[in-house]
Design an enzyme around this catalytic site. Structure first.
Site, PDB file in Angstrom:
ATOM      1  CB  THR A 260      -0.894   0.008   1.265  1.00 42.99           C
ATOM      2  OG1 THR A 260      -1.396  -1.302   1.486  1.00 42.99           O
ATOM      3  CG2 THR A 260      -2.012   0.994   1.148  1.00 42.99           C
TER       4      THR A 260
ATOM      5  NE  ARG B 196       9.244  -7.334   7.263  1.00 43.14           N
ATOM      6  CZ  ARG B 196       9.809  -8.475   6.868  1.00 43.14           C
ATOM      7  NH1 ARG B 196      10.791  -8.983   7.581  1.00 43.14           N
ATOM      8  NH2 ARG B 196       9.398  -9.114   5.790  1.00 43.14           N
TER       9      ARG B 196
ATOM     10  CG  HIS C 244      -6.418  -1.421   4.364  1.00 42.64           C
ATOM     11  ND1 HIS C 244      -5.511  -1.574   3.350  1.00 42.64           N
ATOM     12  CD2 HIS C 244      -5.708  -0.926   5.428  1.00 42.64           C
ATOM     13  CE1 HIS C 244      -4.308  -1.168   3.770  1.00 42.64           C
ATOM     14  NE2 HIS C 244      -4.408  -0.775   5.018  1.00 42.64           N
TER      15      HIS C 244
ATOM     16  NE  ARG D  68       4.968  -8.475  -0.175  1.00 45.54           N
ATOM     17  CZ  ARG D  68       5.665  -7.951   0.823  1.00 45.54           C
ATOM     18  NH1 ARG D  68       5.036  -7.274   1.781  1.00 45.54           N
ATOM     19  NH2 ARG D  68       6.962  -8.070   0.874  1.00 45.54           N
TER      20      ARG D  68
ATOM     21  N   GLY E  64      11.175  -4.825   2.219  1.00 44.72           N
ATOM     22  CA  GLY E  64      10.641  -4.644   0.866  1.00 44.72           C
ATOM     23  C   GLY E  64      11.132  -5.663  -0.145  1.00 44.72           C
TER      24      GLY E  64
END
Ligand code: A3P
Length: 314
Positions: free
Chosen positions: A70, A280, A126, A148, A282
């Site tokens: 996102t 974090r 969301h 994902r 990616g």
């Protein structure tokens, strides 16, 4: 923050109290509504948005389940639609987290509709497809959805939850995720809702995968720009505008900005998220470093069963 005695919200709170609930700890309880699981905080606001949010046909909705990319999608879409609005050194993404550049239906707009006047058409959510406020579908506005691989989503969410709320054992988090008890989950139902809608209305819903965006950012960026009605011109291509956007929005660049290293998102919300929690590492496939072989097999099995005959795979 809205007035807690507000009668409208009281109505939602009462309705939520009748819903199936999972969990003991009030901070982690999830409520089942229209076949998906939500926290109390988000559900009150989703119900409010379902009743009051009025989409405009020019809106562009950026939709996703949590932890699917996102933040990246918001940065890219924001950069595309505002590419002629600022000098490079004044771009808001240099000083604000992408989540602070695009209003979020459930929080910003449910409580405060004027938040939509930000001189760009982007709005994020969301909310699962089936539960979107009716006006989003009726207005014919465009929707861009990103998803994902569920294994990476799970690991990303688990690490995020440990950092932002409280440490939770991997095994327990895994059982919850597989059972669908995930914020805005079951995750694959969220994905399938938008996937099927995108097959029915391909001109209105663009369906993206994080993995494709990582593999070939350039062609996906061009697809995004075209879908949003703002394709890159030949002159822009010659001037490297798309390359600049990719660089600006890259994990390495965004995660190293001061605002994303030390800033906070929604300091007034019950749970304040440090901006660095949105970045974090990616990577695609990081779940390999955290899941046991059994866990991986289990999620692959769920995926195979749920996605069978859908034409979708990861
Ligand atoms: P990891 O936890 O696997 O690193 P969301 O934005 O939906 O919350 O998803 C967060 C995930 O997207 C995190 O994945 C985060 O690192 C990754 N991410 C954030 N910004 C990114 C960027 N600019 N490019 C690629 N991935 C990014």
């Amino acid at each position: 923050e809205r007035d807690k005695s507000d009668k409208t919200y009281h109505k939602y709170i009462e309705r939520i109290s009748t819903l199936p609930v999972w969990g003991e700890d009030p901070r982690d309880k999830l409520y089942k509504y229209q076949n998906f699981w939500f926290s109390h905080y988000y559900l009150e606001r989703i119900m409010f948005a379902q009743e009051h949010f009025r989409a405009q046909s020019s809106d562009i909705i950026l939709s996703s389940a949590p932890k699917t990319g996102t933040t990246w999608l918001k940065a890219l879409a924001f950069s595309i639609v505002t590419r002629n609005c600022f000098d490079d050194s004044m771009n808001p993404l240099l000083t604000s987290n992408p989540h602070d550049c695009v209003p979020f239906v459930e929080v910003d707009l449910a409580q405060n509709p004027p938040n939509r006047h930000l001189d760009h058409p982007l709005i994020s959510t969301h909310i699962p497809y089936i539960s979107l406020p009716e006006s989003i579908i009726a207005s014919g506005c465009k929707i861009i959805y990103i998803c994902r691989d569920p294994k990476d989503v799970f690991v990303s969410m688990w690490q995020f939850a440990c950092k932002v709320t409280q440490p939770i054992p991997l095994e327990m988090a895994f059982e919850m995720f597989c059972g669908g008890m995930y914020l805005y989950g079951p995750y694959l139902d969220h994905v399938l809702g938008y996937w099927k809608a995108s097959l029915e209305r391909p001109d209105m819903i663009l369906f993206l995968k994080y993995e494709d965006l990582k593999r070939d950012t350039m062609s996906n960026l061009k697809t995004l720009a075209k879908f949003m009605g703002q394709p890159f011109s030949e002159e822009e291509e010659r001037n490297g505008v798309s390359e600049k956007i990719i660089q600006l929005c890259s994990f390495e660049h965004l995660s190293n900005l001061e605002v994303n290293k030390s800033g906070k998102h929604r300091p007034e919300a019950p749970i304040t998220v440090p901006n660095n929690a949105f970045f974090r590492n990616g990577k695609v496939g990081d779940s390999e470093n955290h899941l046991t072989l059994e866990m991986k097999k289990c999620l692959d099995g769920i995926m195979e069963e749920k996605l069978r005959d859908s034409g979708l795979n990861f």
